[in-house]
Motif scaffolding. Structure first.
Motif, PDB file in Angstrom:
ATOM      1  N   ASN A 190      44.208  33.945  39.676  1.00 13.51           N
ATOM      2  CA  ASN A 190      43.913  33.063  38.546  1.00 13.51           C
ATOM      3  C   ASN A 190      44.292  33.708  37.214  1.00 13.51           C
ATOM      4  OD1 ASN A 190      43.094  30.593  37.757  1.00 13.51           O
ATOM      5  ND2 ASN A 190      40.932  30.855  38.281  1.00 13.51           N
ATOM      6  N   GLY A 191      45.433  34.423  37.221  1.00 13.89           N
ATOM      7  CA  GLY A 191      45.917  35.065  35.995  1.00 13.89           C
ATOM      8  C   GLY A 191      45.225  36.377  35.669  1.00 13.89           C
ATOM      9  N   LYS A 192      44.309  36.842  36.515  1.00 12.12           N
ATOM     10  CA  LYS A 192      43.584  38.093  36.215  1.00 12.12           C
ATOM     11  C   LYS A 192      44.050  39.197  37.149  1.00 12.12           C
ATOM     12  CE  LYS A 192      39.388  36.462  34.105  1.00 12.12           C
ATOM     13  NZ  LYS A 192      39.575  34.998  34.050  1.00 12.12           N
ATOM     14  N   ASP A 193      44.358  40.349  36.557  1.00 10.94           N
ATOM     15  CA  ASP A 193      44.728  41.518  37.348  1.00 10.94           C
ATOM     16  C   ASP A 193      43.416  42.183  37.795  1.00 10.94           C
ATOM     17  OD1 ASP A 193      45.520  43.906  38.377  1.00 10.94           O
ATOM     18  OD2 ASP A 193      47.028  44.296  36.826  1.00 10.94           O
ATOM     19  N   LEU A 194      43.152  42.159  39.101  1.00 10.23           N
ATOM     20  CA  LEU A 194      41.852  42.629  39.580  1.00 10.23           C
ATOM     21  C   LEU A 194      41.686  44.137  39.416  1.00 10.23           C
ATOM     22  CD1 LEU A 194      41.085  40.496  42.750  1.00 10.23           C
ATOM     23  CD2 LEU A 194      40.873  39.950  40.337  1.00 10.23           C
ATOM     24  N   GLU A 195      42.808  44.856  39.296  1.00 10.39           N
ATOM     25  CA  GLU A 195      42.727  46.303  39.141  1.00 10.39           C
ATOM     26  C   GLU A 195      42.155  46.667  37.766  1.00 10.39           C
ATOM     27  OE1 GLU A 195      43.079  48.353  41.523  1.00 10.39           O
ATOM     28  OE2 GLU A 195      42.604  50.058  40.218  1.00 10.39           O
ATOM     29  N   THR A 196      42.565  45.879  36.751  1.00 11.93           N
ATOM     30  CA  THR A 196      42.124  46.198  35.390  1.00 11.93           C
ATOM     31  C   THR A 196      40.935  45.343  34.946  1.00 11.93           C
ATOM     32  OG1 THR A 196      43.707  44.615  34.499  1.00 11.93           O
ATOM     33  CG2 THR A 196      44.449  46.907  34.689  1.00 11.93           C
ATOM     34  N   LEU A 197      40.471  44.477  35.836  1.00 16.26           N
ATOM     35  CA  LEU A 197      39.332  43.617  35.479  1.00 16.26           C
ATOM     36  C   LEU A 197      38.082  44.489  35.282  1.00 16.26           C
ATOM     37  CD1 LEU A 197      38.638  40.505  35.316  1.00 16.26           C
ATOM     38  CD2 LEU A 197      37.741  40.756  37.629  1.00 16.26           C
ATOM     39  N   PRO A 198      37.490  44.464  34.075  1.00 16.80           N
ATOM     40  CA  PRO A 198      36.308  45.311  33.861  1.00 16.80           C
ATOM     41  C   PRO A 198      35.171  44.902  34.792  1.00 16.80           C
ATOM     42  CG  PRO A 198      37.014  44.262  31.802  1.00 16.80           C
ATOM     43  CD  PRO A 198      37.797  43.633  32.898  1.00 16.80           C
ATOM     44  N   ARG A 199      34.377  45.881  35.163  1.00 17.89           N
ATOM     45  CA  ARG A 199      33.243  45.654  36.069  1.00 17.89           C
ATOM     46  C   ARG A 199      32.346  44.525  35.565  1.00 17.89           C
ATOM     47  NH1 ARG A 199      30.468  48.751  40.017  1.00 17.89           N
ATOM     48  NH2 ARG A 199      28.263  48.449  39.656  1.00 17.89           N
ATOM     49  N   SER A 200      32.166  44.492  34.232  1.00 24.19           N
ATOM     50  CA  SER A 200      31.272  43.480  33.660  1.00 24.19           C
ATOM     51  C   SER A 200      31.846  42.068  33.795  1.00 24.19           C
ATOM     52  CB  SER A 200      31.027  43.794  32.184  1.00 24.19           C
ATOM     53  OG  SER A 200      32.259  43.817  31.493  1.00 24.19           O
ATOM     54  N   GLU A 201      33.156  41.977  34.037  1.00 24.18           N
ATOM     55  CA  GLU A 201      33.792  40.662  34.136  1.00 24.18           C
ATOM     56  C   GLU A 201      33.840  40.151  35.577  1.00 24.18           C
ATOM     57  OE1 GLU A 201      35.242  38.374  31.911  1.00 24.18           O
ATOM     58  OE2 GLU A 201      33.907  39.494  30.601  1.00 24.18           O
ATOM     59  N   VAL A 202      33.498  41.042  36.536  1.00 20.02           N
ATOM     60  CA  VAL A 202      33.606  40.659  37.951  1.00 20.02           C
ATOM     61  C   VAL A 202      32.725  39.449  38.294  1.00 20.02           C
ATOM     62  CG1 VAL A 202      33.225  41.448  40.320  1.00 20.02           C
ATOM     63  CG2 VAL A 202      34.403  42.920  38.702  1.00 20.02           C
ATOM     64  N   PRO A 203      31.431  39.423  37.840  1.00 24.23           N
ATOM     65  CA  PRO A 203      30.621  38.241  38.178  1.00 24.23           C
ATOM     66  C   PRO A 203      31.258  36.943  37.690  1.00 24.23           C
ATOM     67  CG  PRO A 203      29.210  39.987  37.380  1.00 24.23           C
ATOM     68  CD  PRO A 203      30.629  40.447  37.155  1.00 24.23           C
TER      69      PRO A 203
END
Lengths: 307, 227
Positions: B62-75
């Motif tokens: 969905n346009g998000k790179d999961l490697e660089t996705l901050p932990r706080s953004e995971v939920p």
């Protein structure tokens, strides 16, 4: 299918989440009344004990502050004639913090002593007058600090005089009060630590019971804050319940012990009135319960969520 | 919608669940993921939902790179996904409607609005009359459908299903697969792991074969075929 329409705004959703967590938490307590009441009872006892001891100490302090006692400092001067006595009296009168100075010469003192004896002729055996001259000083302020300060000024002015203050017992009472307060603080601190640990263990075990729900919720996008929230409200509810119960216990404790404590004080000649706690004490107890409840739940839920 | 570039996942024990997997699934597409047990299907889905992290490679969802996705953004990221499990993972201490409402609670829906959406989702899976039932009183197929209702109730853009028909008889399996096709028809991107080749091969959707952690590079578009 996009998420949207009908969902509350960010702030509203957050507020709704809080209200929902509080409601769930309350229901959880009501659903397990035995466990909830035991926790509230334990918290109530632990909060009430130091509060009761503090109340005793506070009444004792009020006693020492409230007694209508005029402190006096007596200065005993050997080999002092009338002129020297008058000179010393004038110098003392000029000191700051002095309300009243009453000199009594050695001869006068002997006459007074003679008058108080059943057989004044007994003193005729004495050679000369063994009694010192006395200057009685009444300080302007009654606090032990002011009396002590005046005593040291007098000691500097008349280093040869022997000084005796009848205010000493107030100072002793104050020292006892300070020591008691320190002991009480240490005990209260340990008990607070105990409460926090109890609440923390309770919050952690509650979260462990919800393990599966937490796993599913995390997969569905729940934050730790969301998962922790019901536990925090649970801690606040238990803390509040404990605070209220401790107030009831404190009130009952005062009523049950008022008469014997006042009687014991009266036996020592002390006009102690064991007063019921003020509203301030109630607020402190409720506030302490709430704060400790929150801290305990925060620690316990944090640990359980990290597992 | 989903893009994997040379993704490798090696577990602590040293076994390699996925080796150099590249895959692209466009928004609005539906693809089946098949292969024998242990081929890495579940691992691939878990990586896409950011329940696992890859050892190597890059995953974009969905346009998000999961490697660089901050932990706080995971939920927040997970809220855009619906997940269906083979074992349903329902909560047995609450009725069906409360199970389905869970994602809506997390999103902060008001009770009335949540109830409406829960009923709509249950209606879609044919279980509206069971909304007040306890999950343990339902059949395996019904439990699976409750799990699907929970996965779609918050209208996620992406639906991931791990062996959703694993325990079901052929008729129920077809019904469940039909549900996924229906969701896809209204725009939901879906990736469904299933080893039931007979069932999925008749549905006219692209099938990705995973074999011992290897997948031939694929690009799944919204059209029927894959290239």
């Amino acid at each position: 299918m996009k998420d949207g329409g009908g969902r509350a705004g960010c702030l509203e959703a957050w507020l709704y989440n809080h209200a929902d967590a509080a409601r769930r938490s309350f229901r959880r307590r009501v659903d397990a009344p035995g466990q909830t009441l035991i926790m509230i009872a334990v918290l109530g006892f632990i909060l009430a004990l130091p509060a009761y001891l503090w109340l005793l100490l506070d009444n004792a302090r009020a006693l020492s502050a409230g007694i209508d006692h005029e402190p006096r400092i007596a200065l005993y001067l050997d080999d002092t004639d009338a002129d020297a006595l008058a000179d010393a009296t004038a110098r003392i009168t000029a000191l700051p913090g002095v309300a009243q100075v009453t000199p009594t010469g050695a001869d006068e003192a002997l006459d007074e002593y003679r008058a108080s004896l059943p057989d004044p002729a007994l003193l005729d055996w004495l050679e000369g007058n063994p009694l010192p001259a006395i200057i009685e000083v009444v300080p302007r302020e009654r606090t032990p600090e002011a009396v002590a300060a005046l005593e040291s000024r007098l000691a500097m002015l008349l280093p040869e005089a022997v000084s005796v203050s009848d205010h000493e017992w107030v100072r002793q009472l104050q020292a006892l009060h300070a020591a008691g307060l320190r002991v009480l603080l240490v005990v209260a601190g340990l008990l607070a630590l105990g409460i926090t640990l109890i609440l923390s263990v309770a919050a952690a075990s509650e979260l462990r019971e919800r393990r599966e729900e937490i796993a599913i919720s995390r997969i569905s996008g729940a934050t730790d804050r969301f998962l922790r929230r019901p536990s925090l409200y649970g801690g606040l509810l238990l803390g509040l319940g404990g605070g209220v119960f401790s107030l009831i216990l404190l009130g009952a404790g005062v009523i049950l012990t008022q008469a014997p404590v006042e009687a014991a004080a009266a036996a020592f000649g002390l006009p102690l009135v064991f007063a019921a706690p003020e509203a301030r004490v109630g607020l402190i107890l409720l506030g302490t319960g709430l704060v400790l409840g929150w801290i305990g739940a925060r620690l316990g839920s944090g640990a359980a969520l990290r597992e | 919608m989903i893009r994997l570039q040379r993704v490798t996942k090696r577990f602590d024990g040293g076994s390699e669940a996925l080796s150099n997997v590249s895959l692209r699934v466009d928004a609005g597409a539906l693809a089946f993921l098949t292969g024998p047990s242990g081929a890495g299907k579940s691992t691939l889905l878990r990586l896409i939902a950011r329940l696992e992290r890859p050892t190597r490679g890059r995953i974009m969802v969905n346009g998000k790179d999961l490697e660089t996705l901050p932990r706080s953004e995971v939920p927040r990221f997970r809220r855009s996904i619906g997940l269906v499990f083979q074992d349903h993972r329902l909560l047995f201490d609450r009725p069906v409607h409360a199970n389905v409402a869970l994602p809506l609670e997390i999103l902060g829906y008001r009770r009335g609005e949540a109830r409406k959406r829960v009923r709509a989702a249950l209606d879609k899976v044919g279980l509206l009359q069971k909304e007040n039932a306890q999950p343990q009183t339902l059949s395996a197929g019904e439990q699976q459908r409750v799990g699907i209702a929970r996965a779609i109730v918050h209208r996620p853009a992406l639906l991931l299903a791990d062996e959703p028909t694993g325990n079901l008889d052929p008729r129920l399996s077809r019904e469940i697969m039909q549900l996924f096709l229906d969701f896809n028809r209204v725009g939901v991107t879906a990736l469904i792991a299933s080893h039931n080749l007979e069932l999925i091969s008749g549905l006219g959707k692209p099938i990705l074969h995973l074999e011992s952690g290897n997948l031939e590079a694929r690009h799944v578009t919204q059209a029927r075929s894959a290239g």
